[in-house]
Motif scaffolding. Structure first.
Motif, mmCIF file in Angstrom:
data_model
loop_
_atom_site.group_PDB
_atom_site.id
_atom_site.type_symbol
_atom_site.label_atom_id
_atom_site.label_comp_id
_atom_site.label_asym_id
_atom_site.label_seq_id
_atom_site.Cartn_x
_atom_site.Cartn_y
_atom_site.Cartn_z
ATOM 1 N N TYR A 56 -4.116 2.759 -1.916
ATOM 2 C CA TYR A 56 -3.321 3.974 -1.794
ATOM 3 C C TYR A 56 -4.212 5.154 -1.426
ATOM 4 C CZ TYR A 56 -5.101 5.793 -6.240
ATOM 5 O OH TYR A 56 -5.917 6.271 -7.234
ATOM 6 N N THR B 61 3.450 -0.640 4.137
ATOM 7 C CA THR B 61 3.033 0.601 3.481
ATOM 8 C C THR B 61 4.204 1.557 3.360
ATOM 9 O OG1 THR B 61 0.813 0.347 4.424
ATOM 10 C CG2 THR B 61 1.379 2.509 3.564
ATOM 11 N N ALA C 274 0.851 -1.193 0.000
ATOM 12 C CA ALA C 274 0.000 0.000 0.000
ATOM 13 C C ALA C 274 0.884 1.239 0.000
ATOM 14 C CB ALA C 274 -0.924 0.001 1.218
ATOM 15 N N ALA D 136 -4.821 -0.734 5.640
ATOM 16 C CA ALA D 136 -3.434 -1.107 5.350
ATOM 17 C C ALA D 136 -2.638 -1.182 6.642
ATOM 18 C CB ALA D 136 -2.800 -0.089 4.400
#
Length: 258
Positions: A40, A202, A7, A197
């Motif tokens: 995202y 990430t 992510a 996420a």
């Protein structure tokens, strides 16, 4: 450093756009995120505009970004207030982006004994409104600000922004605001929760060490500093922390998204 990135969080100004112009690789980077099916969000400390307006502006620059892929300091502030005091009230200095976000979470906008004074970004800061904010804080309202940025860009040069006006109110009241936006990791964690996420997988992409990179580090994310915005490579040495990587621009990330 070798963990797979599943992510992405990325800053907007200085990473994807500058003023009203898309930066090189911005559209390709967003398209790559879509094509790879990555979760995202695009983050911005600017609280003036709604996500619909920001999405339309980006589309006009050639960047296809839906409103739900944008997370502003106004949205993060509204969520923070809802979590702190569901159904609370606020006196607000700001624009449509902040007012709409607060309304969405059921916060009552009022100048009559509000629970909070919320300061956001506007191009028309009013002395009367600032005076009202000072008096309400002196009477016990909690002081919240969307972000600590002291200046904002314009075609003619820097403009005083939320952080500068917050400093004025702090001096007058002796009460420091709680800033919700970057570099507060609260904004990063709220963004992670929004896209479901985990910090371990990430990445945070930004152009500023003192907001984007430090917020990413404190939230446990892998961090990419791009040099397409306000930071030069030699500036990095002034800070006691380092990003995971330094890149020229998001062009260098397009092939790595998949």
């Amino acid at each position: 450093m070798t963990r797979r990135i599943k992510a992405w969080l990325t800053d907007m100004d200085g990473v994807l756009i500058h003023e009203d112009v898309a930066l090189p690789g911005a559209a390709a980077f967003v398209d790559a995120l879509h094509a790879a099916g990555r979760r995202y969000l695009v983050l911005t400390n600017n609280s003036m505009f709604t996500t619909d307006v920001l999405s339309a502006r980006l589309r006009a620059m050639g960047i296809d970004l839906p409103p739900e892929a944008i997370w502003t300091s106004a949205l993060a502030t509204a969520q923070f207030l809802r979590d702190q005091m569901p159904g609370g009230s606020a006196y607000v200095i700001g624009e449509d982006g902040l007012l709409a976000a607060l309304d969405e979470v059921g916060c009552t906008i009022t100048a009559q004994d509000p629970d909070f004074v919320v300061l956001g970004e506007t191009r028309t800061y009013s002395f009367d409104a600032i005076t009202q904010a000072v008096r309400l804080i002196q009477r016990g309202a909690r002081f919240i600000a969307t972000n600590p940025d002291v200046t904002g860009p314009s075609a003619d040069g820097d403009l005083p922004a939320t952080g500068a006006v917050a400093a004025m109110i702090r001096t007058a009241t002796g009460r420091a605001p709680y800033f919700v936006g970057k570099p507060n990791p609260v904004m990063i964690r709220s963004a992670l929760n929004r896209i479901d996420a985990h910090s371990e997988y990430t990445a945070m992409v930004g152009d500023r060490m003192d907001t984007d990179v430090v917020a990413g580090i404190e939230a446990g994310l892998r961090t990419f500093l791009v040099l397409s915005g306000s930071t030069r490579r030699e500036d990095v040495e002034r800070f006691p922390f380092r990003p995971s990587e330094i890149l020229d621009s998001v062009v260098d990330l397009v092939e790595r998204v998949g």
